[in-house]
Design a protein around this motif. Structure first.
Motif: not given
Ligand code: KG4
Ligand code: ZN
Length: 349
Positions: A126-128, A147-151, A174-176, A178-180, A191-193, A195-197, A281-283, A285-287, A312-315
């Motif tokens: 679905a992301h793809l 690129v998401s939190g899991g993949h 990648a998202g993992e 960013f989160d770590k 953490g992604g959004p 960290l971007q800010r 994927g969630g990442v 969303a990164n500008g 971009c993120t889960d929906n």
């Protein structure tokens, strides 16, 4: 498996989508001719924030609480009633087993009550395919950077259900990462959004970051070395130094992560004839990542399909829209259906 043959229908079908794979409860109504009529999301971020990650048991229980009110919201926003629903699609996996089972059970019960077919959808597929949501005419083959939190995967999409893995992460997604790193810098989860800010106020060149996988001729990613470099930098700086240089650290990490993703994408583009690039994927969303991929596509004269930020993120919109290609299971056949926690074909584990 999804395929174009499922599109052959002379009337419009409206599909209710249900997403409960992790910490977002999503409901959406997608119609094959009119497109996305409405979608609604409830994020559990506040529920999990003090634990620094998603607590599966809490996630499942919250999905139970949210699904019915979200369904009401979606039907109201769409100006539709339950009678509009021709089929119900839900995320079958991969994801948290308990959370997936809440969505699966809800979808099966509602499908039984409404006497409509139920469709199990692969979350990553679905992301793809989410770049196709607003533009079904996207030509094949295209390269998808997922690129998401899991993949974290680079995929060749030659057609519906026809995917080839070009490269993937060898360690953290990648998202993992960013989160770590965000956690290391004292930012909340996810953490992604944040960290971007923070990175917007920093200098990406202030610290030298390792360039991961630069000499590797393949298309795989690796983020753990970058994360470890940040751990050492923070240790050397000490708590006060980290506090002072947080924005520079965030900017340096982000630039290195985005640089790695785009250089692998560039390498993939050299290895074939492509119609387009899709970023999901969630990442996605990164500008800075969106800008870097857009610049690369312009340079290469390739069309770019960016998933709208909100999707971009889960929906559930991506679940409902991917379901237009799914084989329908009629009662009682669908009662044998289940949820799956880890990935499976047509996408890699
Ligand atoms: O696709 P998604 O919602 O869930 C998974 O299937 O994993 O992706 C969530 C991930 C999280 O790791 C989050 O930090 C990251 O996407 N993310 C971002 C941004 N927005 C969300 N990463 C970097 N920059 C962003 N703006
Ligand atoms: Zn996802």
């Amino acid at each position: 498996m999804l395929s174009t043959t499922m599109l052959k229908s002379d009337r419009e079908h409206c599909i209710l989508g249900i997403e409960t794979s992790c910490d977002e409860t999503g409901v959406a109504l997608y119609c094959t001719r009119r497109g996305l009529l409405a979608h609604a999301l409830h994020s559990q971020v506040a529920l999990h924030s003090r634990y620094g990650g998603v607590v599966p048991e809490l996630a499942s229980r919250d999905h139970v609480r949210r699904l019915l009110p979200l369904l009401d919201t979606v039907l109201e926003r769409a100006g539709a009633s339950a009678g509009t629903i021709d089929a119900i699609a839900y995320t079958e996996g991969p994801g948290l087993a308990g959370a997936l089972l809440v969505g699966a059970s809800f979808a099966h019960a509602a499908a039984y009550a409404l006497e409509v077919p139920v469709l199990g959808i692969h979350h990553l597929e679905a992301h793809l395919l989410s770049p196709l949501m607003a533009a079904p005419a996207l030509g094949f083959p295209f390269v998808a950077l997922l690129v998401s939190g899991g993949h974290s995967q680079l995929m060749r999409v030659s057609g519906l259900g026809d995917y080839a893995l070009l490269g993937e992460t060898l360690d953290d997604a990648a998202g993992e990462a960013f989160d770590k790193v965000a956690r290391l810098l004292g930012l909340g989860f996810p953490g992604g959004p944040a960290l971007q800010r923070l990175a917007e106020q920093g200098d990406p060149q202030a610290f030298e970051m390792p360039v991961a996988m630069a000499r590797d001729p393949g298309l795989d990613f690796s983020f753990s070395g970058l994360k470890t470099a940040l751990v050492y930098l923070c240790r050397d700086l000490g708590p006060e130094g980290v506090e002072e240089r947080r924005a520079d650290l965030a900017a340096g990490f982000q630039a290195a992560a985005v640089g790695q993703l785009t250089s692998k994408l560039k390498r993939a583009l050299k290895r074939g004839e492509w119609q387009a690039v899709a970023l999901g994927g969630g990442v996605a969303a990164n500008g800075p990542l969106r800008e870097a991929v857009a610049a690369l596509c312009e340079e290469q004269g390739l069309r770019l399909k960016l998933v709208p930020l909100a999707l971009c993120t889960d929906n559930a919109a991506m679940i409902a829209s991917a379901a237009r290609y799914a084989p329908r299971l009629e009662y009682p056949e669908y009662l044998s259906y289940d949820a799956f926690a880890s990935s499976r074909p047509p996408l890699p584990a």
